[in-house]
Design a protein around this motif. Structure first.
Motif, mmCIF file in Angstrom:
data_model
loop_
_atom_site.group_PDB
_atom_site.id
_atom_site.type_symbol
_atom_site.label_atom_id
_atom_site.label_comp_id
_atom_site.label_asym_id
_atom_site.label_seq_id
_atom_site.Cartn_x
_atom_site.Cartn_y
_atom_site.Cartn_z
ATOM 1 N N LEU A 1 -27.878 12.273 -15.136
ATOM 2 C CA LEU A 1 -27.692 12.507 -16.563
ATOM 3 C C LEU A 1 -28.061 13.929 -16.935
ATOM 4 O O LEU A 1 -27.318 14.606 -17.663
ATOM 5 C CB LEU A 1 -28.508 11.496 -17.363
ATOM 6 C CG LEU A 1 -28.363 11.536 -18.872
ATOM 7 C CD1 LEU A 1 -26.916 11.272 -19.290
ATOM 8 C CD2 LEU A 1 -29.295 10.506 -19.513
ATOM 9 N N ARG B 1 -32.154 12.400 -22.819
ATOM 10 C CA ARG B 1 -33.166 12.843 -21.848
ATOM 11 C C ARG B 1 -34.527 12.225 -22.165
ATOM 12 O O ARG B 1 -35.254 11.808 -21.259
ATOM 13 C CB ARG B 1 -33.261 14.367 -21.849
ATOM 14 C CG ARG B 1 -32.067 15.068 -21.231
ATOM 15 C CD ARG B 1 -32.253 16.580 -21.313
ATOM 16 N NE ARG B 1 -31.214 17.304 -20.633
ATOM 17 C CZ ARG B 1 -30.274 18.033 -21.245
ATOM 18 N NH1 ARG B 1 -30.258 18.124 -22.576
ATOM 19 N NH2 ARG B 1 -29.364 18.678 -20.529
ATOM 20 N N LEU C 1 -30.394 3.535 -24.654
ATOM 21 C CA LEU C 1 -29.849 4.567 -23.774
ATOM 22 C C LEU C 1 -28.437 4.216 -23.326
ATOM 23 O O LEU C 1 -27.509 5.028 -23.461
ATOM 24 C CB LEU C 1 -30.761 4.763 -22.554
ATOM 25 C CG LEU C 1 -30.250 5.772 -21.513
ATOM 26 C CD1 LEU C 1 -30.225 7.183 -22.091
ATOM 27 C CD2 LEU C 1 -31.118 5.722 -20.256
ATOM 28 N N LEU D 1 -33.664 4.324 -12.233
ATOM 29 C CA LEU D 1 -33.876 5.215 -13.385
ATOM 30 C C LEU D 1 -33.971 6.672 -12.943
ATOM 31 O O LEU D 1 -33.428 7.561 -13.612
ATOM 32 C CB LEU D 1 -35.154 4.829 -14.132
ATOM 33 C CG LEU D 1 -35.089 3.620 -15.030
ATOM 34 C CD1 LEU D 1 -36.487 3.158 -15.404
ATOM 35 C CD2 LEU D 1 -34.268 3.937 -16.274
ATOM 36 N N ALA E 1 -34.569 8.511 -21.165
ATOM 37 C CA ALA E 1 -34.645 8.368 -19.709
ATOM 38 C C ALA E 1 -36.058 8.675 -19.215
ATOM 39 O O ALA E 1 -36.612 7.937 -18.390
ATOM 40 C CB ALA E 1 -33.620 9.271 -19.034
ATOM 41 N N ASP E 2 -36.646 9.740 -19.739
ATOM 42 C CA ASP E 2 -38.021 10.093 -19.350
ATOM 43 C C ASP E 2 -39.011 9.003 -19.761
ATOM 44 O O ASP E 2 -39.927 8.660 -19.008
ATOM 45 C CB ASP E 2 -38.438 11.429 -19.972
ATOM 46 C CG ASP E 2 -37.739 12.626 -19.346
ATOM 47 O OD1 ASP E 2 -37.151 12.474 -18.253
ATOM 48 O OD2 ASP E 2 -37.781 13.710 -19.952
ATOM 49 N N THR F 1 -30.506 7.875 -12.151
ATOM 50 C CA THR F 1 -29.741 7.998 -13.393
ATOM 51 C C THR F 1 -30.199 9.211 -14.192
ATOM 52 O O THR F 1 -29.370 9.982 -14.695
ATOM 53 C CB THR F 1 -29.870 6.718 -14.245
ATOM 54 O OG1 THR F 1 -29.370 5.616 -13.492
ATOM 55 C CG2 THR F 1 -29.100 6.845 -15.548
ATOM 56 N N ALA F 2 -31.503 9.406 -14.318
ATOM 57 C CA ALA F 2 -32.032 10.544 -15.081
ATOM 58 C C ALA F 2 -31.605 11.864 -14.452
ATOM 59 O O ALA F 2 -31.257 12.811 -15.174
ATOM 60 C CB ALA F 2 -33.560 10.457 -15.166
#
Length: 184
Positions: A160, A49, A83, A153, A52-53, A156-157
């Motif tokens: 995820l 996490r 990642l 992104l 991704a952030d 995906t985030a």
């Protein structure tokens, strides 16, 4: 698409939350079956996490004109590669080692692991698409390529986080109820 599809799901179906209801998240770390391996596994989720952030924040910084192109590309290569590589490795360990053991411990919610398996396949596709956009951005970072990457992104985030949250609500309660998988 079904209610369990990662792109549509807002949580686990209630019939698969039996153990999660018995073991709420705020009590996990004080339970006697919560061990170092479970803590480590959850820390990997925190790392995913966080990466991704951070990738989203860096893309936003570039789009706002606050990031040097070479510095941005360096961070993208490092954090993006970490990642993607670490997620693939993490999912492999889960799919081939941890999940089969946990299914034997809690066969009544084996369907939950089918959802997680489908998630892993969906995330593989998502990560492959993300990697392609990242490669383009690494070759030539521009407002257009970084904008496309930022969109990928974000998706995906979101996927995820949904997957990791649901996975945690499946796996940790099984460990608390039955004990964790064997390390070998």
């Amino acid at each position: 698409m079904s209610e369990t599809d990662l792109a549509l799901r807002t949580g686990l179906p209630s019939h698969l939350r039996v153990l999660a209801a018995r073991y709420p998240r705020n009590g996990w770390r004080v339970h006697s079956n919560f061990d170092l391996m479970t803590g480590y596994w959850l820390s990997r989720h925190v790392m995913f996490r966080t990466l991704a952030d951070r990738l989203l924040t860096e893309a936003e910084g570039f789009l706002d004109g606050d990031r040097d192109v070479l510095l941005y590309q360096s961070r993208l290569a490092s954090d993006g590669g970490t990642l993607i590589e670490e997620l693939h490795m993490h999912h492999g360990v889960e799919d081939y080692h941890f999940f089969p053991q946990l299914i034997r411990k809690a066969p009544e919610i084996a369907a939950a692991f089918e959802i997680l398996d489908a998630d892993h396949h969906a995330l593989d596709s998502q990560l492959a698409a993300l990697a392609e956009v990242a490669k383009t951005t690494l070759r030539a970072a521009s407002l257009d390529t970084v904008g496309q990457l930022h969109t990928a992104l974000g998706k995906t985030a979101q996927f995820l986080d949904r997957h990791l949250s649901d996975e945690e609500e499946i796996v940790v309660p099984i460990i608390l109820e039955h004990g964790g998988p064997e390390l070998a």
